[in-house]
Enzyme design. Structure first.
Site, mmCIF file in Angstrom:
data_model
loop_
_atom_site.group_PDB
_atom_site.id
_atom_site.type_symbol
_atom_site.label_atom_id
_atom_site.label_comp_id
_atom_site.label_asym_id
_atom_site.label_seq_id
_atom_site.Cartn_x
_atom_site.Cartn_y
_atom_site.Cartn_z
ATOM 1 N N ASP A 258 0.816 -1.217 0.000
ATOM 2 C CA ASP A 258 0.000 0.000 0.000
ATOM 3 C C ASP A 258 0.843 1.258 0.000
ATOM 4 O O ASP A 258 1.710 1.441 0.853
ATOM 5 C CB ASP A 258 -0.877 -0.025 1.263
ATOM 6 C CG ASP A 258 -1.857 1.129 1.279
ATOM 7 O OD1 ASP A 258 -2.289 1.557 0.202
ATOM 8 O OD2 ASP A 258 -2.189 1.592 2.384
ATOM 9 N N GLY A 306 -8.628 3.873 -5.372
ATOM 10 C CA GLY A 306 -9.134 5.050 -4.673
ATOM 11 C C GLY A 306 -8.013 6.011 -4.348
ATOM 12 O O GLY A 306 -7.131 5.673 -3.553
ATOM 13 N N VAL A 307 -8.027 7.178 -4.950
ATOM 14 C CA VAL A 307 -7.088 8.235 -4.566
ATOM 15 C C VAL A 307 -7.915 9.457 -4.190
ATOM 16 O O VAL A 307 -8.623 10.024 -5.033
ATOM 17 C CB VAL A 307 -6.078 8.549 -5.700
ATOM 18 C CG1 VAL A 307 -5.206 9.750 -5.312
ATOM 19 C CG2 VAL A 307 -5.189 7.333 -5.983
ATOM 20 N N CYS A 313 -8.718 12.061 4.239
ATOM 21 C CA CYS A 313 -7.752 12.321 3.168
ATOM 22 C C CYS A 313 -7.826 13.753 2.653
ATOM 23 O O CYS A 313 -8.912 14.227 2.317
ATOM 24 C CB CYS A 313 -8.095 11.328 2.067
ATOM 25 S SG CYS A 313 -7.195 11.577 0.581
HETATM 26 N N1 LIG Z 1 -5.733 6.331 -0.973
HETATM 27 C C1 LIG Z 1 -5.287 7.548 -0.892
HETATM 28 O O1 LIG Z 1 -5.803 8.484 -1.477
HETATM 29 C C2 LIG Z 1 -4.091 7.835 -0.082
HETATM 30 C C3 LIG Z 1 -3.693 6.968 0.894
HETATM 31 N N2 LIG Z 1 -2.664 7.281 1.715
HETATM 32 C C4 LIG Z 1 -2.285 6.330 2.747
HETATM 33 O O2 LIG Z 1 -1.314 6.851 3.591
HETATM 34 C C5 LIG Z 1 -0.372 5.862 3.988
HETATM 35 C C6 LIG Z 1 1.035 6.329 3.739
HETATM 36 O O3 LIG Z 1 1.299 6.257 2.374
HETATM 37 P P1 LIG Z 1 2.505 7.003 1.664
HETATM 38 O O4 LIG Z 1 2.426 8.473 1.898
HETATM 39 O O5 LIG Z 1 2.503 6.540 0.278
HETATM 40 O O6 LIG Z 1 3.799 6.550 2.462
HETATM 41 P P2 LIG Z 1 4.837 5.341 2.278
HETATM 42 O O7 LIG Z 1 5.534 5.218 3.534
HETATM 43 O O8 LIG Z 1 4.159 4.158 1.722
HETATM 44 O O9 LIG Z 1 5.903 5.873 1.211
HETATM 45 C C7 LIG Z 1 5.631 6.320 -0.062
HETATM 46 C C8 LIG Z 1 6.935 6.300 -0.886
HETATM 47 O O10 LIG Z 1 6.637 6.671 -2.206
HETATM 48 C C9 LIG Z 1 7.373 7.867 -2.556
HETATM 49 N N3 LIG Z 1 6.463 8.730 -3.305
HETATM 50 C C10 LIG Z 1 6.651 9.209 -4.541
HETATM 51 N N4 LIG Z 1 5.619 9.922 -4.958
HETATM 52 C C11 LIG Z 1 4.720 9.924 -3.937
HETATM 53 C C12 LIG Z 1 3.444 10.514 -3.730
HETATM 54 N N5 LIG Z 1 2.852 11.267 -4.656
HETATM 55 N N6 LIG Z 1 2.821 10.319 -2.549
HETATM 56 C C13 LIG Z 1 3.383 9.580 -1.576
HETATM 57 N N7 LIG Z 1 4.610 9.001 -1.718
HETATM 58 C C14 LIG Z 1 5.256 9.165 -2.891
HETATM 59 C C15 LIG Z 1 7.788 8.476 -1.229
HETATM 60 O O11 LIG Z 1 9.003 9.182 -1.353
HETATM 61 P P3 LIG Z 1 9.172 10.689 -0.810
HETATM 62 O O12 LIG Z 1 8.608 10.740 0.585
HETATM 63 O O13 LIG Z 1 10.621 10.950 -0.844
HETATM 64 O O14 LIG Z 1 8.377 11.553 -1.749
HETATM 65 C C16 LIG Z 1 7.968 7.252 -0.360
HETATM 66 O O15 LIG Z 1 9.221 6.684 -0.560
HETATM 67 C C17 LIG Z 1 -0.784 4.600 3.254
HETATM 68 O O16 LIG Z 1 -1.569 3.817 4.122
HETATM 69 C C18 LIG Z 1 -1.642 5.110 2.123
HETATM 70 O O17 LIG Z 1 -2.639 4.197 1.745
HETATM 71 C C19 LIG Z 1 -1.973 8.436 1.590
HETATM 72 C C20 LIG Z 1 -2.341 9.360 0.647
HETATM 73 C C21 LIG Z 1 -3.384 9.097 -0.319
HETATM 74 N N1 LIG Z 2 -5.008 10.749 1.230
HETATM 75 C C1 LIG Z 2 -5.104 10.018 2.347
HETATM 76 N N2 LIG Z 2 -5.798 8.864 2.310
HETATM 77 C C2 LIG Z 2 -5.833 8.167 3.425
HETATM 78 C C3 LIG Z 2 -5.229 8.580 4.597
HETATM 79 N N3 LIG Z 2 -5.444 7.647 5.528
HETATM 80 C C4 LIG Z 2 -6.153 6.673 4.931
HETATM 81 N N4 LIG Z 2 -6.391 6.986 3.673
HETATM 82 C C5 LIG Z 2 -7.143 6.240 2.671
HETATM 83 O O1 LIG Z 2 -8.527 6.229 3.033
HETATM 84 C C6 LIG Z 2 -9.007 4.894 3.024
HETATM 85 C C7 LIG Z 2 -10.190 4.718 3.955
HETATM 86 O O2 LIG Z 2 -11.221 5.592 3.584
HETATM 87 P P1 LIG Z 2 -12.441 5.941 4.584
HETATM 88 O O3 LIG Z 2 -13.249 6.960 3.855
HETATM 89 O O4 LIG Z 2 -13.193 4.671 4.785
HETATM 90 O O5 LIG Z 2 -11.839 6.448 5.832
HETATM 91 C C8 LIG Z 2 -7.779 4.090 3.411
HETATM 92 O O6 LIG Z 2 -7.892 2.746 3.129
HETATM 93 C C9 LIG Z 2 -6.697 4.808 2.623
HETATM 94 O O7 LIG Z 2 -6.660 4.418 1.282
HETATM 95 C C10 LIG Z 2 -4.535 9.812 4.600
HETATM 96 O O8 LIG Z 2 -3.982 10.265 5.608
HETATM 97 N N5 LIG Z 2 -4.499 10.491 3.451
HETATM 98 K K LIG Z 3 -11.512 13.198 1.098
#
Ligand SMILES: NC(=O)C1=CN([C@@H]2O[C@H](COP(=O)(O)OP(=O)(O)OC[C@H]3O[C@@H](n4cnc5c(N)ncnc54)[C@H](OP(=O)(O)O)[C@@H]3O)[C@@H](O)[C@H]2O)C=CC1
Ligand SMILES: Nc1nc2c(ncn2[C@@H]2O[C@H](COP(=O)(O)O)[C@@H](O)[C@H]2O)c(=O)[nH]1
Ligand SMILES: [K+]
Length: 489
Positions: A258, A306-307, A313
């Site tokens: 993830d 889902g983004v 989020c």
């Molecule tokens: N579903 C959603 O919309 C989202 C979900 N999340 C949730 O937050 C948690 C943390 O995720 P995450 O922030 O990816 O952390 P992670 O710890 O998984 O790391 C992400 C890695 O990807 C690199 N990276 C490159 N581009 C991006 C980008 N656009 N966004 C994030 N990382 C990037 C980062 O490098 P560097 O830090 O150097 O850039 C880092 O090394 C997860 O559970 C995720 O599902 C977070 C945001 C959106």
């Molecule tokens: N952009 C972000 N997305 C996040 C973060 N923490 C969790 N999530 C995403 O949301 C779903 C759950 O959605 P919900 O509406 O049921 O709460 C989770 O599975 C991730 O994909 C965040 O900090 N930033």
């Molecule tokens: K939102």
């Protein structure tokens, strides 16, 4: 699936409705809502890998009702191993009792009683022997002096059950339902809503009245040894192969890789490190057919879609990136299905209708975070606000709160750098619905909503539901019309 009229813009759940069609299905209980994606889930519901959502109690409870909990990537590997072995030691039918010893205090009972929706806490001699002594009713401790000892308030239970009176998990569902429906009548007539389950004088579980009903309706999600199943998440950094192998070694049944931007090289590299594992691999998050295809090519079995829709989020506000969730699910599910793979719709679910829509759009399961964080079984502490309403704190996995905990071991500079990229909120109050305080109450609402939705479409399986679903696009007032009105206008 089809649209009444082809939409000209991307849509989310609130933008659409499902049109009823001719049905041969005679009962809502006659539909099969098991997920056909290799995870063994008996209901299409996944508890999200968020620190404030899924811990041991959430994962255990949801698995007993056929769903799947994903332990977050922030848990240390040894902690995941210990939680996994605890979940696998739980009974698939008996509920796990809250227990105290006679020397404990009212304070301890009050603290424990917020952990599960049970009307009583069992009293045992000690955790080793588990010799059963009695029960303390939650209503008895409310208002009692906090330092009163359990031995003073303890009473004999009205009813106990022998472990051999209850069906085994190997008993076929229909036979199990017969035994449990009789037990339900017995407990109801005796006005009992809580019965300790004993093996000799040893406490091995409890059955609540609603638990008896649920065990007759829901089949648990189990592994090949009939133990409750559980998933765990990892990120894309560090020793992905080593971590993934350690998780599978400790008994995890499904691996979720993830990251916020799932369509990136680090994800493809991570997938190449785990595709040899003999568990389903889920990867995400993406919102396009291209992303879906690339992750499938890299070895993922299930694509998490889902983004930006998540309740915690802020990605869309910070970056403008994402996609309205229904369209994202439709496009990714079509791409995955063409390849024999599946998608999980992740985020933005606030009502049972949203789950039905995601499944009709082609998802095999729906991941829920924030909604489940406001329940007894989520890991957070129960808090009472100044008006007496109970809530739990929820926070995003990309919030400063989660990021600062995750980067504890990093250098000060590295922590400060990572803290800049905050994409989630750190503090949100998720109120406990007094009528549906437990995640099991929410599962009842979700599964009955989905079952009913399927019969409106004339579908007896989730596959047929996707095939037969007819979507319409609605105005904001169309959506509003569908809401109940709590007082006169
Ligand atoms: N579903 C959603 O919309 C989202 C979900 N999340 C949730 O937050 C948690 C943390 O995720 P995450 O922030 O990816 O952390 P992670 O710890 O998984 O790391 C992400 C890695 O990807 C690199 N990276 C490159 N581009 C991006 C980008 N656009 N966004 C994030 N990382 C990037 C980062 O490098 P560097 O830090 O150097 O850039 C880092 O090394 C997860 O559970 C995720 O599902 C977070 C945001 C959106
Ligand atoms: N952009 C972000 N997305 C996040 C973060 N923490 C969790 N999530 C995403 O949301 C779903 C759950 O959605 P919900 O509406 O049921 O709460 C989770 O599975 C991730 O994909 C965040 O900090 N930033
Ligand atoms: K939102």
């Amino acid at each position: 699936m089809q649209f009444l009229t082809q939409p000209r813009t991307d849509l989310t759940y609130s933008d659409v409705f499902l049109v009823p069609s001719r049905s041969e299905i005679t009962s809502r209980t006659a539909v099969d809502i098991s997920a056909q994606d290799g995870t063994g889930s008996q209901i299409p519901v996944v508890a999200a890998n968020m620190n404030a959502v899924t811990g041991r109690r959430m994962a255990e409870t949801i698995a007993r009702r056929g769903g799947l909990g994903v332990l977050p990537q922030d848990l240390p590997l040894d902690e995941v191993a210990s939680v996994t072995s605890w979940i696998k030691s739980r009974h698939p039918i008996f509920e796990t009792p809250l227990w105290v010893t006679p020397q404990d205090r009212v304070l301890d009972v009050l603290h424990l009683s917020a952990k599960r929706n049970h009307p009583a806490v069992a009293v045992i001699d000690d955790p080793e022997s588990r010799t059963f002594r009695g029960v303390v009713l939650v209503t008895d401790v409310e208002g009692a002096d906090h330092f009163t000892s359990v031995s003073e308030l303890m009473r004999a239970p009205v009813m106990t059950l022998g472990a051999d009176e209850l069906p085994a998990v190997s008993t076929p569902m229909a036979e199990r339902a017969d035994v449990l429906s009789e037990l339900y009548q017995r407990m109801h007539q005796a006005q009992v809503d809580y019965a300790p389950v004993l093996d000799g004088d040893r406490l091995v579980g409890v059955m609540t009245l609603s638990g008896v009903l649920r065990s007759s309706l829901y089949a648990p999600g189990v592994d090949d040894q009939q133990r409750l199943h559980v998933a765990a998440a990892i990120g894309v950094n560090g020793d992905v192969k080593g971590k993934a192998e350690a998780l599978v070694e400790s008994g995890v049944d499904c691996l979720v890789v993830d990251t916020a931007h799932g369509h990136q090289q680090k994800m493809l590299d991570a997938l190449s490190q785990v595709s040899h594992l003999k568990v389903p691999v889920v990867a995400g998050n993406v919102v396009t057919a291209d992303g879906t295809n690339d992750l499938i090519d890299a070895g993922a079995d299930i694509i998490k879609v889902g983004v930006g829709p998540g309740a915690m989020c802020t990605t869309r506000m910070m970056t403008a990136v994402g996609r309205p969730q229904l369209s994202a699910v439709l496009e990714c599910a079509a791409a995955a299905r063409a390849r024999g793979a599946s998608v999980w719709a992740d985020g933005g679910v606030k009502h049972p209708r949203d789950v039905a829509l995601a499944l009709a759009a082609g998802a095999s399961q729906v991941m829920i975070g924030s909604w489940f964080s406001g329940t007894y079984e989520s890991p957070g502490d129960m808090v009472v606000d100044s008006s007496g309403r109970k809530y739990k704190e929820n926070f995003g996995m990309a919030s400063s709160r989660a990021v600062s905990a995750r980067t504890r071991e990093d250098s000060a500079y590295e922590r400060a750098r990572k803290a800049l990229f905050e994409e989630g909120i750190s503090g949100s109050k998720m109120y406990i619905d007094p009528d549906h305080p437990s995640v099991e109450d929410l599962l009842d609402r979700i599964t009955s909503g989905v079952r009913s939705s399927m019969t409106y479409a004339g579908a007896s399986t989730l596959e047929e539901f996707h095939e037969r679903a007819v979507f319409g696009v609605q105005s904001a007032s169309g959506y509003e019309e569908g809401r109940a009105v709590a007082q006169s206008w």
